[in-house]
Design a protein around this motif. Structure first.
Motif, PDB file in Angstrom:
ATOM      1  N   GLY A   1       0.984   1.553   1.512  1.00  0.00           N
ATOM      2  CA  GLY A   1       1.448  -0.056   0.496  1.00  0.00           C
ATOM      3  C   GLY A   1       1.173  -0.945   1.253  1.00  0.00           C
ATOM      4  N   LEU A   2       1.375  -0.748   2.533  1.00  0.00           N
ATOM      5  CA  LEU A   2       1.463  -2.218   3.297  1.00  0.00           C
ATOM      6  C   LEU A   2      -0.142  -2.131   2.903  1.00  0.00           C
ATOM      7  CD1 LEU A   2       1.719   0.384   6.501  1.00  0.00           C
ATOM      8  CD2 LEU A   2       3.698  -1.206   5.738  1.00  0.00           C
ATOM      9  N   LEU A   3      -0.960  -2.579   2.630  1.00  0.00           N
ATOM     10  CA  LEU A   3      -2.408  -2.408   2.174  1.00  0.00           C
ATOM     11  C   LEU A   3      -2.738  -2.655  -0.040  1.00  0.00           C
ATOM     12  CD1 LEU A   3      -5.226  -1.643   4.199  1.00  0.00           C
ATOM     13  CD2 LEU A   3      -4.259  -4.042   4.420  1.00  0.00           C
ATOM     14  N   THR A   4      -2.917  -3.099  -0.065  1.00  0.00           N
ATOM     15  CA  THR A   4      -2.874  -3.396  -1.968  1.00  0.00           C
ATOM     16  C   THR A   4      -4.176  -2.607  -1.820  1.00  0.00           C
ATOM     17  OG1 THR A   4      -1.567  -5.401  -2.139  1.00  0.00           O
ATOM     18  CG2 THR A   4      -2.958  -4.628  -4.559  1.00  0.00           C
ATOM     19  N   ARG A   5      -5.167  -2.940  -1.432  1.00  0.00           N
ATOM     20  CA  ARG A   5      -6.346  -2.311  -1.741  1.00  0.00           C
ATOM     21  C   ARG A   5      -7.368  -1.978  -0.394  1.00  0.00           C
ATOM     22  NH1 ARG A   5      -7.566  -4.844  -5.538  1.00  0.00           N
ATOM     23  NH2 ARG A   5      -8.731  -6.651  -4.994  1.00  0.00           N
ATOM     24  N   LEU A   6      -8.440  -0.887  -0.408  1.00  0.00           N
ATOM     25  CA  LEU A   6      -9.043  -1.331   0.382  1.00  0.00           C
ATOM     26  C   LEU A   6     -10.861  -1.912  -0.052  1.00  0.00           C
ATOM     27  CD1 LEU A   6      -8.777   2.087   2.115  1.00  0.00           C
ATOM     28  CD2 LEU A   6      -7.970   0.434   3.450  1.00  0.00           C
TER      29      LEU A   6
ATOM     30  N   ALA B   1       2.933 -11.716   1.805  1.00  0.00           N
ATOM     31  CA  ALA B   1       1.209 -11.799   0.678  1.00  0.00           C
ATOM     32  C   ALA B   1       2.414 -11.060  -0.408  1.00  0.00           C
ATOM     33  CB  ALA B   1       0.409 -12.050   1.495  1.00  0.00           C
ATOM     34  N   ASP B   2       2.308 -10.957  -1.458  1.00  0.00           N
ATOM     35  CA  ASP B   2       2.557 -10.965  -2.412  1.00  0.00           C
ATOM     36  C   ASP B   2       0.752  -9.379  -2.764  1.00  0.00           C
ATOM     37  OD1 ASP B   2       4.124 -12.786  -3.457  1.00  0.00           O
ATOM     38  OD2 ASP B   2       2.466 -14.076  -3.950  1.00  0.00           O
ATOM     39  N   LEU B   3      -0.258  -9.606  -2.168  1.00  0.00           N
ATOM     40  CA  LEU B   3      -1.093  -8.541  -2.318  1.00  0.00           C
ATOM     41  C   LEU B   3      -2.263  -8.482  -1.245  1.00  0.00           C
ATOM     42  CD1 LEU B   3      -2.806  -8.979  -5.145  1.00  0.00           C
ATOM     43  CD2 LEU B   3      -0.712  -7.131  -4.992  1.00  0.00           C
ATOM     44  N   ARG B   4      -2.799  -8.208   0.233  1.00  0.00           N
ATOM     45  CA  ARG B   4      -2.829  -7.512   1.162  1.00  0.00           C
ATOM     46  C   ARG B   4      -4.158  -6.599   1.473  1.00  0.00           C
ATOM     47  NH1 ARG B   4       1.901  -7.438   0.910  1.00  0.00           N
ATOM     48  NH2 ARG B   4       2.241  -4.872   1.085  1.00  0.00           N
ATOM     49  N   ILE B   5      -5.265  -6.920   1.452  1.00  0.00           N
ATOM     50  CA  ILE B   5      -6.575  -6.764   0.834  1.00  0.00           C
ATOM     51  C   ILE B   5      -7.128  -5.980   2.560  1.00  0.00           C
ATOM     52  CG2 ILE B   5      -9.029  -6.970   0.567  1.00  0.00           C
ATOM     53  CD1 ILE B   5      -6.515  -7.099  -1.724  1.00  0.00           C
TER      54      ILE B   5
END
Length: 253
Positions: free
Chosen positions: A175-180, A118-122
């Protein structure tokens, strides 16, 4: 249905729907997922895609009950299994529309790799992510490809060899997740982010994604070729079958 497609305005939400198995997938699930990704990509009303899982997992990876039955002498079947993942991964990478993963729980093995596409991961702090395939006697080959550009050599080696899973805060730091976000806010935030991305000029987005795809395509092809050779050698040794059967016997107790 084990894979669902819903719409929230311009966003297609694709959900793995096998919560009792932590959304561990079978070949049949992956084929349906490929079809839905292609459908979303071709729909002019869809501006972005969200990938998620039902229940307490994003995707625990391959259903070991399926791979434990692989005949080590049937190279065509083994190659076809790996080719299925190649087609799935390319179905995500080939989308010219933004893709956001709503990582709502465990993302492990090929499910972890799928999230990284995915481009971004939440995600949320309780998320667990990693590449535990080695613990089942399965070499992590496409996993190395998926992790390399995000983690680099040292961390990729650590993840591939130890099989450890990291929680959300560490996943974000790496960097595995974009945001928490909060535990109950993951899907809503992913959809909000996808709607924001869907409003961007689509031509510029498509061309940008096309260039990103070019940078990854050859490396994926090489990883798939390597996976076929390495998995054939691994299954010929009988080690994956022994480790997976031990795991399945333990789970049945």
């Amino acid at each position: 249905m084990t894979v669902l497609l819903d719409r929230d305005g311009p966003v297609a939400v694709i959900t793995l729907n096998r919560p009792e198995k932590l959304n561990a997938w079978t070949a049949e699930m992956r084929e349906r997922l490929i079809a839905l990704l292609c459908e979303a990509g071709a729909d002019p009303e869809v501006g972005a895609v969200v990938l998620t899982g039902a229940g307490r997992a994003f995707c625990a990876g391959q259903d070991l009950g399926e791979t434990a039955t692989i005949d080590p002498d049937d190279h065509a079947a083994s190659d076809a299994w790996i080719d299925g993942f190649d087609r799935l991964y390319r179905a995500v990478l080939d989308l010219d529309k933004p893709v956001v993963a709503a990582v709502n729980g465990v993302a492990a093995g090929s499910g972890f790799q799928y999230a990284l596409l995915a481009d971004l991961r939440i995600g949320h702090p309780g998320v667990r992510m990693g590449q535990p395939e080695v613990l089942s006697g399965i070499p992590s080959i496409t996993g190395i490809w998926a992790m390399w550009n995000i983690l680099g050599r040292a961390r990729t080696t650590e993840f591939a060899l130890t099989g450890r899973l990291v929680y959300g805060a560490e996943a974000e730091r790496l960097g595995l997740l974009t945001r928490l976000v909060g535990d109950g806010d993951v899907l809503a935030e992913a959809v909000r982010q996808a709607k924001e991305l869907s409003a961007l000029p689509p031509g510029a987005v498509a061309l940008t994604k096309g260039r990103l795809r070019e940078l990854e395509s050859q490396a994926l092809a090489e990883a798939v070729d390597a996976a076929k050779k390495v998995h054939a050698a691994a299954y010929a040794s009988g080690e994956p079958q022994r480790e997976m059967n031990r795991f399945l016997r333990g789970r049945a107790r």
